[in-house]
Scaffold this motif. Structure first.
Motif, short mmCIF file in Angstrom:
data_model
loop_
_atom_site.label_atom_id
_atom_site.label_comp_id
_atom_site.label_asym_id
_atom_site.label_seq_id
_atom_site.Cartn_x
_atom_site.Cartn_y
_atom_site.Cartn_z
N GLN A 171 1.04 -0.56 0.10
CA GLN A 171 0.31 -0.30 -0.07
C GLN A 171 0.81 1.28 0.42
O GLN A 171 0.43 2.37 -0.61
CB GLN A 171 -0.77 0.28 1.30
N SER A 172 1.79 1.27 0.68
CA SER A 172 2.69 2.53 0.76
C SER A 172 3.45 2.85 -0.39
O SER A 172 3.55 4.17 -0.63
CB SER A 172 3.70 2.00 2.29
N GLY A 173 3.84 1.38 -0.80
CA GLY A 173 4.75 1.72 -2.01
C GLY A 173 3.60 1.95 -3.06
O GLY A 173 4.50 3.16 -4.32
N THR A 174 2.40 1.79 -3.45
CA THR A 174 1.53 2.73 -3.86
C THR A 174 0.77 4.07 -3.87
O THR A 174 0.75 4.51 -4.61
CB THR A 174 0.39 1.02 -4.29
N VAL A 175 0.36 4.54 -2.89
CA VAL A 175 0.50 5.57 -2.55
C VAL A 175 1.82 6.51 -2.70
O VAL A 175 1.63 7.78 -3.20
CB VAL A 175 0.44 5.73 -0.94
N SER A 176 2.94 5.76 -2.44
CA SER A 176 3.90 7.21 -3.53
C SER A 176 4.31 6.53 -4.71
O SER A 176 4.55 7.88 -5.02
CB SER A 176 5.18 5.54 -2.48
N VAL A 177 4.08 5.59 -5.65
CA VAL A 177 3.80 6.28 -6.92
C VAL A 177 2.74 7.04 -7.02
O VAL A 177 3.14 7.49 -7.67
CB VAL A 177 3.67 4.87 -7.43
N GLY A 178 1.54 6.89 -6.56
CA GLY A 178 -0.04 7.43 -6.81
C GLY A 178 0.40 9.32 -6.07
O GLY A 178 0.57 10.31 -7.60
N ASN A 179 1.38 9.26 -4.92
CA ASN A 179 1.78 10.69 -4.87
C ASN A 179 2.84 11.15 -6.29
O ASN A 179 3.16 11.98 -6.54
CB ASN A 179 2.57 10.81 -3.76
N LEU A 180 3.74 10.32 -6.84
CA LEU A 180 4.37 11.10 -7.67
C LEU A 180 4.01 11.33 -8.78
O LEU A 180 4.02 12.34 -9.79
CB LEU A 180 5.26 10.38 -7.98
N VAL A 181 2.60 10.85 -9.62
CA VAL A 181 1.78 10.66 -10.28
C VAL A 181 0.85 12.22 -9.85
O VAL A 181 0.67 12.90 -10.46
CB VAL A 181 0.72 9.44 -10.60
N LEU A 182 0.29 12.49 -9.01
CA LEU A 182 -0.48 13.45 -8.18
C LEU A 182 0.64 14.49 -7.87
O LEU A 182 0.55 16.09 -8.44
CB LEU A 182 -0.98 13.17 -7.17
N GLN A 183 1.98 14.34 -7.69
CA GLN A 183 2.87 15.22 -8.08
C GLN A 183 3.18 16.14 -9.89
O GLN A 183 3.30 17.28 -10.05
CB GLN A 183 4.37 15.02 -7.35
N ARG A 184 3.39 15.00 -10.59
CA ARG A 184 3.16 15.71 -12.05
C ARG A 184 2.31 16.36 -12.63
O ARG A 184 1.99 17.17 -12.30
CB ARG A 184 3.65 14.48 -12.83
N PHE A 185 0.90 15.69 -11.61
CA PHE A 185 -0.83 16.58 -12.11
C PHE A 185 -0.56 17.93 -11.15
O PHE A 185 -0.77 19.36 -12.53
CB PHE A 185 -1.37 15.51 -11.79
N MET A 186 0.01 18.51 -10.40
CA MET A 186 0.09 19.12 -9.35
C MET A 186 0.74 20.46 -10.72
O MET A 186 0.63 21.20 -10.19
CB MET A 186 0.78 19.32 -8.27
N ASN A 187 2.14 19.81 -10.32
CA ASN A 187 2.71 20.86 -11.25
C ASN A 187 2.47 21.37 -12.33
O ASN A 187 3.06 22.51 -13.09
CB ASN A 187 4.91 19.49 -11.53
N SER A 188 1.37 20.75 -13.46
CA SER A 188 0.63 21.46 -14.61
C SER A 188 0.03 22.74 -14.33
O SER A 188 -0.24 23.81 -14.71
CB SER A 188 0.05 20.60 -15.31
N PHE A 189 -0.26 22.78 -12.93
CA PHE A 189 -0.70 24.55 -12.25
C PHE A 189 0.52 25.69 -11.83
O PHE A 189 -0.53 26.86 -12.12
CB PHE A 189 -1.77 24.38 -11.26
#
Length: 454
Positions: A171-189
């Motif tokens: 779960q933590s590993g998946t969350v970490s990867v998910g947070n990277l996806v969200l970070q990339r999404f956030m960078n677009s703003f």
């Protein structure tokens, strides 16, 4: 560890501590080195803006140097909580926070080291936190002392521990990867949103520590009582912990409402970034109580040993958060980050609540129904057949109610969201925010109340 302690098997605690200190320390030391070496590709993958790329690389590399300390700290902290000692982890986090603030001010404000100074302050404070908790554990609990000359790694204990820890690790590993996806999404703003939300998350992680620690406390008490053969006391721990968690969450919501803006402004952000950070805080603060209750149920399930379901629920909530972020970016703009996280907390709570209802009420009820049905068929008694039909209707009603509640929350939220957004932009709300001295507080209270209504 908590279940072993509940059974009175204290001698195995030393072996648990030494085995997982070596295992986790070695793993995260390797990951830290790899992260430092591949910092540039990681930031490129995250679509980091060019104007902050070099700053982000320096920050990431220094921050990764403190990861092995966190691995050792979490091992000692988890075992101490298993013994029922939550005081030491609290004091170590307090020491870390104080040192972090002092070093932040010295490295950034006095030495003008910028983002690298902030990262160095965090890494050094983590090292100090680890040293504190290790010295505390060794001095107070002689049973936790181990010497380098003895066999420190035990395969059987590591295998048994991995059976418990693998689901949350995945779960933590998946969350970490998910947070990277969200970070990339956030960078677009853009840069302002990145600075605002990153700072807000840093403050938010500290604010939510009481909720996280309460959840760990519930897990410890439940595990100890399960190990000692007292399941009824474990259920009482859930009830009491949920009430305390709700009260603490409401207090934290009030604190963020009045202090969120000044806390973000302390980091020297621009006025635009501060406004974005305040709006983000107001969005997620409305769901602190939901998050707190979700952590209470999570603590109960993990203390009971149901790590697999807890891990699956966390991953499901992450996917909901990612999906909601991308799906609703157009109508909500950069605030979709906060709305998506708050919505994922609601989903997480509903999943945990449904599991507890199913395990504690529905499955026993199904067992009774099957027994009554079998007895009715064997004896031919009409009374038993009628009772079986009644139980079947009750089970069906419970399942339909659960499905209706989950669908109903989504439908009602969809119906209310446009009206709530209109009300937020109304002249009355804008007038209240314009009041001197109390305008910001009134506006923040309105957003929290309306966000909770959604």
């Amino acid at each position: 560890a908590a279940q072993q302690y509940g059974r009175g098997e204290k001698e195995t605690l030393k072996d648990i501590l030494s085995s997982f200190t070596l295992l986790l320390g070695g793993i995260f030391l390797t990951l830290s080195i790899l992260g430092i070496l591949f910092a540039s590709p990681i930031l490129t993958l995250l679509d980091t803006p060019a104007n902050i790329f070099s700053i982000g690389k320096e920050y990431l590399q220094i921050l990764l140097a403190g990861i092995p300390f966190l691995a050792v700290y979490n091992t000692y902290s988890a075992l101490l909580r298993g013994l029922g000692d939550s005081r030491a982890p609290f004091l170590s986090v307090l020491v870390c926070s104080v040192i972090n603030v002092i070093l932040d001010l010295y490295f950034v404000a006095v030495l003008d080291w910028g983002a690298g100074g902030a990262a160095a302050a965090t890494a050094l404070s983590q090292a100090a936190m680890t040293l504190f908790v290790v010295v505390y554990a060794v001095r107070k609990y002689p049973v936790l002392r181990f010497r380098p000359g003895r066999n420190l790694f035990h395969k059987a204990i590591a295998a048994k521990g991995l059976a418990f820890s693998l689901p949350p690790a995945v779960q933590s590993g998946t969350v970490s990867v998910g947070n990277l996806v969200l970070q990339r999404f956030m960078n677009s703003f853009g840069e302002q949103t990145v600075a605002a939300v990153t700072t807000a998350y840093r403050v938010d992680s500290v604010i939510l520590l009481p909720i996280i620690n309460f959840g760990s406390g519930i897990a410890t008490v439940v595990a100890q009582n399960i190990g000692a053969g007292n399941p009824d006391r474990a259920k009482k721990a859930l009830k009491t912990g949920s009430l305390l968690m709700f009260a603490v969450s409401v207090c934290l919501t009030a604190f963020v409402l009045f202090a969120g803006g000044p806390l973000i402004a302390m980091f020297g952000l621009t006025a635009e970034s501060v406004d974005i950070g305040v709006s983000f805080f107001r969005t997620i603060a409305s769901c602190y109580a939901v998050y707190g209750l979700a952590m209470a149920f999570r603590g109960y399930l993990e203390g009971r040993g149901d790590m697999l379901f807890s891990g699956i629920a966390g991953i499901a909530a992450l996917f909901v958060r990612i999906g909601a972020s991308y799906a609703f970016a157009a109508p909500f703009g950069n605030m979709v980050i906060g709305y998506a996280e708050a919505f994922s907390w609601v989903v997480l709570f509903l999943i945990y609540l449904a599991e507890v209802v199913v395990v504690r009420f529905l499955l026993p009820l199904i067992n009774v129904y099957l027994m009554v049905r079998v007895l009715g068929n064997l004896t031919g008694e009409n009374a038993l057949s009628e009772l079986a039909e009644l139980l079947q209707k009750l089970v069906s009603w419970i399942l339909k109610t659960l499905v209706t509640c989950i669908i109903g929350v989504n439908v009602v939220q969809g119906l209310l969201a446009p009206a709530i957004d209109t009300l937020k932009r109304s002249a009355l709300t804008r007038t209240a925010e314009a009041l001197p001295w109390i305008g910001n507080a009134v506006g923040g209270a309105a957003e929290v109340v309306l966000g909770t209504a959604v």
